[in-house]
Design a protein around this motif. Structure first.
Motif, PDB file in Angstrom:
ATOM      1  N   GLY A 177       0.801  -1.217   0.000  1.00 25.28           N
ATOM      2  CA  GLY A 177       0.000   0.000   0.000  1.00 25.28           C
ATOM      3  C   GLY A 177       0.831   1.262   0.000  1.00 25.28           C
ATOM      4  O   GLY A 177       0.330   2.338  -0.293  1.00 25.28           O
ATOM      5  N   ILE A 178       2.127   1.147   0.314  1.00 25.60           N
ATOM      6  CA  ILE A 178       2.978   2.335   0.330  1.00 25.60           C
ATOM      7  C   ILE A 178       3.870   2.411  -0.916  1.00 25.60           C
ATOM      8  O   ILE A 178       4.794   3.198  -0.983  1.00 25.60           O
ATOM      9  CB  ILE A 178       3.865   2.397   1.605  1.00 25.60           C
ATOM     10  N   SER A 179       3.577   1.566  -1.906  1.00 25.37           N
ATOM     11  CA  SER A 179       4.371   1.580  -3.131  1.00 25.37           C
ATOM     12  C   SER A 179       3.931   2.704  -4.059  1.00 25.37           C
ATOM     13  O   SER A 179       2.734   2.939  -4.240  1.00 25.37           O
ATOM     14  CB  SER A 179       4.232   0.248  -3.873  1.00 25.37           C
ATOM     15  N   GLU A 180       4.899   3.366  -4.661  1.00 25.19           N
ATOM     16  CA  GLU A 180       4.595   4.385  -5.648  1.00 25.19           C
ATOM     17  C   GLU A 180       4.369   3.685  -6.987  1.00 25.19           C
ATOM     18  O   GLU A 180       5.142   2.818  -7.382  1.00 25.19           O
ATOM     19  CB  GLU A 180       5.738   5.389  -5.732  1.00 25.19           C
ATOM     20  N   PRO A 181       3.318   4.048  -7.711  1.00 28.24           N
ATOM     21  CA  PRO A 181       2.931   3.273  -8.895  1.00 28.24           C
ATOM     22  C   PRO A 181       3.859   3.391 -10.094  1.00 28.24           C
ATOM     23  O   PRO A 181       4.035   2.420 -10.837  1.00 28.24           O
ATOM     24  CB  PRO A 181       1.541   3.827  -9.235  1.00 28.24           C
ATOM     25  N   ILE A 182       4.456   4.560 -10.303  1.00 20.80           N
ATOM     26  CA  ILE A 182       5.257   4.741 -11.514  1.00 20.80           C
ATOM     27  C   ILE A 182       6.478   3.816 -11.550  1.00 20.80           C
ATOM     28  O   ILE A 182       6.725   3.163 -12.565  1.00 20.80           O
ATOM     29  CB  ILE A 182       5.667   6.220 -11.690  1.00 20.80           C
ATOM     30  N   PRO A 183       7.276   3.706 -10.470  1.00 22.89           N
ATOM     31  CA  PRO A 183       8.412   2.778 -10.515  1.00 22.89           C
ATOM     32  C   PRO A 183       7.984   1.325 -10.744  1.00 22.89           C
ATOM     33  O   PRO A 183       8.693   0.564 -11.401  1.00 22.89           O
ATOM     34  CB  PRO A 183       9.069   2.948  -9.139  1.00 22.89           C
ATOM     35  N   VAL A 184       6.827   0.940 -10.206  1.00 27.70           N
ATOM     36  CA  VAL A 184       6.328  -0.415 -10.439  1.00 27.70           C
ATOM     37  C   VAL A 184       6.056  -0.605 -11.923  1.00 27.70           C
ATOM     38  O   VAL A 184       6.456  -1.604 -12.531  1.00 27.70           O
ATOM     39  CB  VAL A 184       5.043  -0.679  -9.632  1.00 27.70           C
ATOM     40  N   ALA A 185       5.379   0.367 -12.532  1.00 26.70           N
ATOM     41  CA  ALA A 185       5.047   0.275 -13.953  1.00 26.70           C
ATOM     42  C   ALA A 185       6.303   0.267 -14.820  1.00 26.70           C
ATOM     43  O   ALA A 185       6.391  -0.467 -15.814  1.00 26.70           O
ATOM     44  CB  ALA A 185       4.144   1.444 -14.348  1.00 26.70           C
ATOM     45  N   GLN A 186       7.308   1.067 -14.433  1.00 26.26           N
ATOM     46  CA  GLN A 186       8.546   1.139 -15.219  1.00 26.26           C
ATOM     47  C   GLN A 186       9.273  -0.198 -15.274  1.00 26.26           C
ATOM     48  O   GLN A 186      10.010  -0.472 -16.224  1.00 26.26           O
ATOM     49  CB  GLN A 186       9.475   2.210 -14.622  1.00 26.26           C
ATOM     50  N   THR A 187       9.046  -1.036 -14.273  1.00 27.07           N
ATOM     51  CA  THR A 187       9.677  -2.349 -14.232  1.00 27.07           C
ATOM     52  C   THR A 187       9.363  -3.141 -15.495  1.00 27.07           C
ATOM     53  O   THR A 187      10.175  -3.956 -15.948  1.00 27.07           O
ATOM     54  CB  THR A 187       9.182  -3.135 -12.995  1.00 27.07           C
TER      55      THR A 187
ATOM     56  N   ASP B 169      -1.209   9.881  -5.584  1.00 22.88           N
ATOM     57  CA  ASP B 169      -0.349   9.348  -6.647  1.00 22.88           C
ATOM     58  C   ASP B 169      -0.943   8.074  -7.230  1.00 22.88           C
ATOM     59  O   ASP B 169      -0.972   7.874  -8.447  1.00 22.88           O
ATOM     60  CB  ASP B 169       1.055   9.033  -6.109  1.00 22.88           C
ATOM     61  N   GLN B 170      -1.407   7.197  -6.366  1.00 14.76           N
ATOM     62  CA  GLN B 170      -1.971   5.924  -6.810  1.00 14.76           C
ATOM     63  C   GLN B 170      -3.284   6.134  -7.565  1.00 14.76           C
ATOM     64  O   GLN B 170      -3.549   5.451  -8.555  1.00 14.76           O
ATOM     65  CB  GLN B 170      -2.172   4.989  -5.609  1.00 14.76           C
ATOM     66  N   ILE B 171      -4.086   7.087  -7.125  1.00 19.33           N
ATOM     67  CA  ILE B 171      -5.353   7.388  -7.804  1.00 19.33           C
ATOM     68  C   ILE B 171      -5.087   7.978  -9.186  1.00 19.33           C
ATOM     69  O   ILE B 171      -5.702   7.582 -10.185  1.00 19.33           O
ATOM     70  CB  ILE B 171      -6.195   8.357  -6.956  1.00 19.33           C
ATOM     71  N   GLU B 172      -4.147   8.914  -9.267  1.00 17.44           N
ATOM     72  CA  GLU B 172      -3.915   9.631 -10.522  1.00 17.44           C
ATOM     73  C   GLU B 172      -3.252   8.760 -11.593  1.00 17.44           C
ATOM     74  O   GLU B 172      -3.304   9.092 -12.775  1.00 17.44           O
ATOM     75  CB  GLU B 172      -3.070  10.885 -10.264  1.00 17.44           C
ATOM     76  N   PHE B 173      -2.649   7.647 -11.190  1.00 16.92           N
ATOM     77  CA  PHE B 173      -1.931   6.800 -12.157  1.00 16.92           C
ATOM     78  C   PHE B 173      -2.722   5.549 -12.528  1.00 16.92           C
ATOM     79  O   PHE B 173      -2.279   4.744 -13.337  1.00 16.92           O
ATOM     80  CB  PHE B 173      -0.565   6.399 -11.572  1.00 16.92           C
ATOM     81  N   ALA B 174      -3.901   5.374 -11.969  1.00 20.11           N
ATOM     82  CA  ALA B 174      -4.659   4.129 -12.143  1.00 20.11           C
ATOM     83  C   ALA B 174      -5.444   4.094 -13.448  1.00 20.11           C
ATOM     84  O   ALA B 174      -5.841   5.121 -13.992  1.00 20.11           O
ATOM     85  CB  ALA B 174      -5.621   3.939 -10.974  1.00 20.11           C
ATOM     86  N   ASN B 175      -5.659   2.869 -13.948  1.00 13.40           N
ATOM     87  CA  ASN B 175      -6.613   2.648 -15.043  1.00 13.40           C
ATOM     88  C   ASN B 175      -8.002   2.354 -14.495  1.00 13.40           C
ATOM     89  O   ASN B 175      -9.003   2.731 -15.084  1.00 13.40           O
ATOM     90  CB  ASN B 175      -6.188   1.453 -15.911  1.00 13.40           C
ATOM     91  N   VAL B 176      -8.026   1.628 -13.375  1.00 10.89           N
ATOM     92  CA  VAL B 176      -9.281   1.261 -12.727  1.00 10.89           C
ATOM     93  C   VAL B 176      -9.174   1.603 -11.242  1.00 10.89           C
ATOM     94  O   VAL B 176      -8.178   1.280 -10.600  1.00 10.89           O
ATOM     95  CB  VAL B 176      -9.581  -0.247 -12.888  1.00 10.89           C
TER      96      VAL B 176
ATOM     97  N   LYS C 296       0.138   7.516 -21.606  1.00 13.97           N
ATOM     98  CA  LYS C 296      -1.208   8.000 -21.312  1.00 13.97           C
ATOM     99  C   LYS C 296      -1.435   8.068 -19.808  1.00 13.97           C
ATOM    100  O   LYS C 296      -2.012   9.023 -19.295  1.00 13.97           O
ATOM    101  CB  LYS C 296      -2.231   7.067 -21.962  1.00 13.97           C
ATOM    102  N   ALA C 297      -0.945   7.037 -19.084  1.00  9.40           N
ATOM    103  CA  ALA C 297      -1.108   7.016 -17.630  1.00  9.40           C
ATOM    104  C   ALA C 297      -0.367   8.179 -16.983  1.00  9.40           C
ATOM    105  O   ALA C 297      -0.834   8.773 -16.011  1.00  9.40           O
ATOM    106  CB  ALA C 297      -0.608   5.691 -17.066  1.00  9.40           C
ATOM    107  N   SER C 298       0.790   8.516 -17.538  1.00 11.21           N
ATOM    108  CA  SER C 298       1.593   9.610 -16.985  1.00 11.21           C
ATOM    109  C   SER C 298       0.912  10.964 -17.172  1.00 11.21           C
ATOM    110  O   SER C 298       1.218  11.918 -16.451  1.00 11.21           O
ATOM    111  CB  SER C 298       2.973   9.636 -17.657  1.00 11.21           C
ATOM    112  N   GLN C 299       0.001  11.035 -18.141  1.00 15.81           N
ATOM    113  CA  GLN C 299      -0.699  12.292 -18.416  1.00 15.81           C
ATOM    114  C   GLN C 299      -2.155  12.251 -17.971  1.00 15.81           C
ATOM    115  O   GLN C 299      -2.937  13.130 -18.299  1.00 15.81           O
ATOM    116  CB  GLN C 299      -0.641  12.585 -19.927  1.00 15.81           C
ATOM    117  N   GLY C 300      -2.524  11.206 -17.215  1.00 14.71           N
ATOM    118  CA  GLY C 300      -3.922  10.995 -16.875  1.00 14.71           C
ATOM    119  C   GLY C 300      -4.440  11.822 -15.711  1.00 14.71           C
ATOM    120  O   GLY C 300      -5.650  11.953 -15.543  1.00 14.71           O
ATOM    121  N   ALA C 301      -3.546  12.347 -14.892  1.00 17.20           N
ATOM    122  CA  ALA C 301      -3.985  13.104 -13.722  1.00 17.20           C
ATOM    123  C   ALA C 301      -4.855  14.293 -14.129  1.00 17.20           C
ATOM    124  O   ALA C 301      -4.589  14.957 -15.134  1.00 17.20           O
ATOM    125  CB  ALA C 301      -2.781  13.589 -12.926  1.00 17.20           C
ATOM    126  N   GLY C 302      -5.872  14.546 -13.333  1.00 16.90           N
ATOM    127  CA  GLY C 302      -6.796  15.629 -13.640  1.00 16.90           C
ATOM    128  C   GLY C 302      -6.115  16.982 -13.772  1.00 16.90           C
ATOM    129  O   GLY C 302      -6.470  17.792 -14.627  1.00 16.90           O
TER     130      GLY C 302
END
Length: 375
Positions: A80-90, A151-158, A211-217
Motif C-alpha cells: 500500500g505504500i508503493s509508488e505506482p510509476i516505478p512499479v510500472a517502469q519495471t 499518486d496511486q489514484i492519478e496513475f490508475a486505469n481502474v 497515457k497514464a503519466s498524463q492521466g492526472a486531472g
C-alpha cells in the motif's frame, strides 16, 4: 486477491504479494482461501518495498513465472505504500545489469487502485506521514499518506471505490465524482469487499505508460486550451490560475499558510520573484502542501540552447513573453464548493505591484522553505 483467485474463470493465475509487515497478512489471507502453492504459484515478497529494494526481486520473479510458461496471468499486489510509476517502469525497460527484458515476456495490462471509501476523507485530512502510522520503509521515509494515495489514484486505469456499504449513496456518489475529477481517464467502480467482475480488471489492455503519466486531472486541466465548465455535480469544479507576473514571497507564504479548505487538489508551476531563475512546483493534497524546484526557466538558458528548445517545442514560442520568456504562474485547483472568485482575488494580491515590478527582486524578504530538488 481472494476474490480474483476464487473467480479466476479457468485462468491459471500467479499471485505476487508484497507486504511491509513482519507477518505477511495478505499472503496468509490468500492461503486461507485454500489455494495450494503449486497450483496458484503464490509468491511472497517481504522486507522491502516493491518500488525500490525489491524491484530486482520482482523482475526476477516475474521472469521466472513467465519462463515457466504454464500461467495465463500474473497479479501483483504491491504494498500500500508503493509508488505506482516505478512499479510500472519495471515492465517497460530492459535491465542490462540483471540481463532481464520483461518487454519480451509479458506486458502490463492494468493498474488498479483500491480506495477505502470509509476512510478516504479521514486519510485526506489526517496530515499523517507513513512514519506516524509505522508504515515507512525506514526512519527517513517522511512521505505523507495522502500524497501516496493521490499518486496511486492519478496513475490508475481502474479505481475500486470499496466499502461503499459503509456510506450513504449520496456520499459514495460524491466521492466517486471526486475520484473521476482527479483522474478522468480511469474507470471508477463502487464495490463491497472489492468484489468486481474480472473482465473489468483482467485482460483489459488499458495500460499505456505515456497515457497514464498524463492521466492526472491537474495535467489535463493544464493542457486544455479553453476550460469547459463542468456541470458541477456535487459542487466539484476546477480551474487554472494563470498570471504572467511573479509572486511576492512574503505574501505568497501567508496565502499558503491560510490554504482554502475547499481545495481538494492543487498542482502546478509558480514564479517567485525572489527566485527568478528557478521554476517552482507546488503540490497539495489534503493538509499536505509541498514546494520544490521544477528546473530553470528556459529563459535562463544560453541563447543557442534556448533557441534549440523553442524550435523543438513551438508551443512554448507561441506563449513566449518578450521580457520574461516562459516565466509564468500556472496552478490547477480542484475542489468542492470552491469560492473561485475569492481564490483568484487573494492570489492576485500576492503578485508584485507595478511599483514592486521596478524594484530589485533579490532584496525581497523570502520566508518560504528552500526548494528541494526532485530525485
Amino acid at each position: 486477491m481472494n476474490h480474483i483467485l476464487k473467480n479466476k474463470e479457468g485462468l491459471k493465475v500467479a499471485v505476487i504479494v508484497n507486504d511491509m509487515s513482519e507477518v505477511n497478512i495478505d499472503a496468509d489471507l490468500v492461503k486461507q482461501g485454500g489455494f495450494s502453492r503449486t497450483e496458484e504459484k503464490l509468491v511472497e515478497m517481504q522486507n522491502g518495498c516493491i518500488c525500490c529494494t525489491l524491484r530486482d526481486d520482482l523482475m526476477k520473479e516475474v521472469e521466472r513465472l513467465a519462463d515457466n510458461g504454464d500461467i495465463d496471468y500474473i497479479v501483483i499486489e504491491s504494498s500500500g505504500i508503493s509508488e505506482p510509476i516505478p512499479v510500472a517502469q519495471t515492465f517497460t525497460y530492459i535491465d542490462e545489469e540483471l540481463g532481464i527484458d520483461l518487454t519480451q515476456k509479458c506486458s502490463l495490462d492494468t493498474m488498479v487502485t483500491v480506495v477505502d471509501a470509509n476512510r478516504f476523507w479521514e486519510d485526506f485530512s489526517s496530515g499523517e506521514s507513513l512514519l506516524d502510522r509505522k508504515e515507512g520503509t525506514d526512519e527517513n521515509d517522511t512521505r505523507e499518506v495522502i500524497d501516496l494515495l493521490i499518486d496511486q489514484i492519478e496513475f490508475a486505469n481502474v479505481i475500486l471505490l470499496n466499502k461503499v456499504d459503509l456510506l450513504t449513496k449520496d456520499d459514495a456518489d460524491e466521492l466517486q465524482a471526486v475520484l473521476h475529477k482527479l483522474n478522468s481517464e480511469a474507470t471508477v467502480i463502487q464495490t463491497i469487499n472489492s468484489e468486481v467482475s474480472l473482465e473489468a480488471i483482467l485482460h483489459t489492455h488499458l495500460f499505456d505508460f505515456e497515457k497514464a503519466s498524463q492521466g492526472a486531472g491537474w495535467i489535463k486541466e493544464l493542457n486544455e486550451e479553453h476550460h469547459t465548465p463542468e456541470t458541477e455535480e456535487f459542487g466539484i469544479s476546477s480551474f487554472v490560475y494563470r498570471r504572467n507576473r511573479p509572486l511576492h514571497p512574503e505574501r505568497f507564504m501567508k496565502w499558503l499558510e491560510n490554504w482554502p479548505v475547499d481545495i481538494v487538489r492543487a498542482k502546478g508551476f509558480f514564479w517567485l520573484a525572489s527566485r527568478n531563475n528557478m521554476a517552482g512546483l507546488l503540490s497539495q493534497a489534503g493538509t499536505s502542501i509541498m514546494i520544490q524546484a521544477a528546473g530553470e526557466w528556459i529563459a535562463t538558458y544560453a541563447t543557442e540552447e534556448r533557441e534549440q528548445t523553442l524550435k523543438e517545442e513551438p508551443e512554448l514560442r507561441a506563449k513566449w513573453d518578450e521580457q520574461f520568456g516562459d516565466r509564468i504562474n500556472e496552478l490547477v485547483f480542484i475542489g468542492i464548493d470552491m469560492n473561485t472568485a475569492e481564490i483568484i482575488e487573494t492570489l492576485d494580491r500576492c503578485l508584485l505591484t507595478n511599483e514592486e515590478m521596478n524594484q530589485d527582486w533579490a532584496t525581497l524578504k523570502d520566508p518560504l522553505p528552500k526548494f528541494t530538488v526532485s530525485a
